[in-house]
Design a protein around this motif. Structure first.
Motif, PDB file in Angstrom:
ATOM      1  N   GLY A  17       0.806  -1.210   0.000  1.00 52.36           N
ATOM      2  CA  GLY A  17       0.000   0.000   0.000  1.00 52.36           C
ATOM      3  C   GLY A  17       0.843   1.266   0.000  1.00 52.36           C
ATOM      4  O   GLY A  17       0.554   2.231  -0.716  1.00 52.36           O
ATOM      5  N   LEU A  18       1.919   1.257   0.799  1.00 47.22           N
ATOM      6  CA  LEU A  18       2.802   2.423   0.859  1.00 47.22           C
ATOM      7  C   LEU A  18       3.528   2.636  -0.467  1.00 47.22           C
ATOM      8  O   LEU A  18       3.666   3.778  -0.939  1.00 47.22           O
ATOM      9  CB  LEU A  18       3.811   2.260   1.997  1.00 47.22           C
ATOM     10  CG  LEU A  18       3.224   2.274   3.414  1.00 47.22           C
ATOM     11  CD1 LEU A  18       4.310   1.968   4.440  1.00 47.22           C
ATOM     12  CD2 LEU A  18       2.564   3.621   3.709  1.00 47.22           C
ATOM     13  N   ILE A  19       3.979   1.546  -1.063  1.00 45.55           N
ATOM     14  CA  ILE A  19       4.636   1.658  -2.376  1.00 45.55           C
ATOM     15  C   ILE A  19       3.638   2.177  -3.403  1.00 45.55           C
ATOM     16  O   ILE A  19       3.959   3.021  -4.245  1.00 45.55           O
ATOM     17  CB  ILE A  19       5.210   0.298  -2.817  1.00 45.55           C
ATOM     18  CG1 ILE A  19       6.341  -0.126  -1.891  1.00 45.55           C
ATOM     19  CG2 ILE A  19       5.707   0.369  -4.262  1.00 45.55           C
ATOM     20  CD1 ILE A  19       6.868  -1.520  -2.163  1.00 45.55           C
ATOM     21  N   GLY A  20       2.402   1.680  -3.323  1.00 44.78           N
ATOM     22  CA  GLY A  20       1.369   2.147  -4.244  1.00 44.78           C
ATOM     23  C   GLY A  20       1.090   3.630  -4.095  1.00 44.78           C
ATOM     24  O   GLY A  20       0.901   4.340  -5.089  1.00 44.78           O
ATOM     25  N   LEU A  21       1.068   4.112  -2.850  1.00 49.66           N
ATOM     26  CA  LEU A  21       0.874   5.549  -2.627  1.00 49.66           C
ATOM     27  C   LEU A  21       2.002   6.359  -3.259  1.00 49.66           C
ATOM     28  O   LEU A  21       1.764   7.401  -3.887  1.00 49.66           O
ATOM     29  CB  LEU A  21       0.798   5.837  -1.126  1.00 49.66           C
ATOM     30  CG  LEU A  21      -0.497   5.459  -0.411  1.00 49.66           C
ATOM     31  CD1 LEU A  21      -0.338   5.659   1.095  1.00 49.66           C
ATOM     32  CD2 LEU A  21      -1.670   6.294  -0.932  1.00 49.66           C
ATOM     33  N   LEU A  22       3.230   5.888  -3.082  1.00 48.04           N
ATOM     34  CA  LEU A  22       4.383   6.593  -3.639  1.00 48.04           C
ATOM     35  C   LEU A  22       4.335   6.591  -5.163  1.00 48.04           C
ATOM     36  O   LEU A  22       4.488   7.641  -5.807  1.00 48.04           O
ATOM     37  CB  LEU A  22       5.677   5.947  -3.149  1.00 48.04           C
ATOM     38  CG  LEU A  22       6.978   6.510  -3.730  1.00 48.04           C
ATOM     39  CD1 LEU A  22       7.119   7.986  -3.386  1.00 48.04           C
ATOM     40  CD2 LEU A  22       8.176   5.723  -3.226  1.00 48.04           C
ATOM     41  N   VAL A  23       4.119   5.410  -5.740  1.00 49.49           N
ATOM     42  CA  VAL A  23       4.071   5.308  -7.203  1.00 49.49           C
ATOM     43  C   VAL A  23       2.910   6.133  -7.750  1.00 49.49           C
ATOM     44  O   VAL A  23       3.053   6.878  -8.727  1.00 49.49           O
ATOM     45  CB  VAL A  23       3.940   3.834  -7.633  1.00 49.49           C
ATOM     46  CG1 VAL A  23       3.678   3.733  -9.139  1.00 49.49           C
ATOM     47  CG2 VAL A  23       5.196   3.052  -7.254  1.00 49.49           C
ATOM     48  N   GLY A  24       1.746   6.003  -7.112  1.00 47.94           N
ATOM     49  CA  GLY A  24       0.573   6.727  -7.584  1.00 47.94           C
ATOM     50  C   GLY A  24       0.746   8.230  -7.538  1.00 47.94           C
ATOM     51  O   GLY A  24       0.217   8.957  -8.387  1.00 47.94           O
TER      52      GLY A  24
END
Length: 231
Positions: A17-24
């Protein structure tokens, strides 16, 4: 793949989820960069919205694949799907600068997954899956150029590759769901009176949504409901 997601460590879901927030949070800039030149940063899609959507997809993907060699490939696929969905929905455009590298990078990531899992058959199936969907969509585009563009045809090669790695049932389900989602979107546009029967509704988002659902649950749907005779 099974319909029910496997049990995965809570830390993996949180990290995803944290990686997704960063990528997004980085995707609005990519959307603007690959949009028509008349668009600038002020008209970029909401960074918060894309971050939340990408984080949600990363969480779902991590829950499905767990800590596996396939996880990076399908994180990449999810991010590309978000970018292409937004660009195509806003501009009816599937830029080569995104689609072509996605095919190359995706193939490399899937090759690493095949090597890590010692499953080269999955990679061969992925390559054939990309070829099959490309040819099918090319034929459809030649028959009905008003319905499909060459961007859709090239996107089909990308989707077929990611779907094929999961299985032929996944390829079939992804193709079927693209048509179903596209039909539903067309009916919604018609019912909302925002367009007529000839409205130019982009098909790329429908292809991407259908492919994402198929990646996660396609084999289970094919095995249990759509193609049980072939399993």
């Amino acid at each position: 793949m099974e319909l029910i997601a496997q049990t995965v460590p809570a830390w993996l879901v949180v990290v995803a989820g944290l990686i997704g927030l960063l990528v997004g949070s980085l995707l609005p800039g990519i959307v603007v960069r690959h949009s028509p030149s008349g668009e600038d940063a002020r008209s970029a899609p909401s960074g918060l919205l894309l971050a939340l959507v990408t984080a949600g997809l990363f969480v779902i993907v991590s829950m499905h694949f767990g800590l596996s060699w396939q996880l990076p490939a399908y994180f990449f696929f999810a991010a590309v799907a978000v970018v292409l969905t937004v660009v195509d929905a806003r501009h009816r455009l599937l830029p080569n600068a995104v689609v072509v590298p996605a095919l190359g990078i995706g193939t490399v990531l899937l090759a690493l997954a095949a090597a890590g899992e010692a499953d080269w058959g999955a990679l061969v199936r992925a390559l054939f899956g990309g070829l099959v969907l490309f040819v099918v969509y090319l034929i459809l585009a030649l028959i009905s150029p008003a319905g499909l563009g060459m961007g859709d045809v090239k996107l089909a090669a990308v989707l077929g590759t990611f779907l094929g790695f999961q299985g032929w049932g996944t390829v079939f389900v992804g193709a079927v769901l693209a048509s179903v989602v596209g039909a539903v979107v067309g009916l919604v546009v018609l019912a909302s009176r925002r367009g007529g029967l000839r409205s130019d509704v982009p098909f790329g988002p429908s292809m991407l949504v259908g492919a994402m659902v198929a990646v996660l649950w396609g084999e289970g749907l094919a095995r249990n409901y759509l193609l049980p005779a072939f399993y």
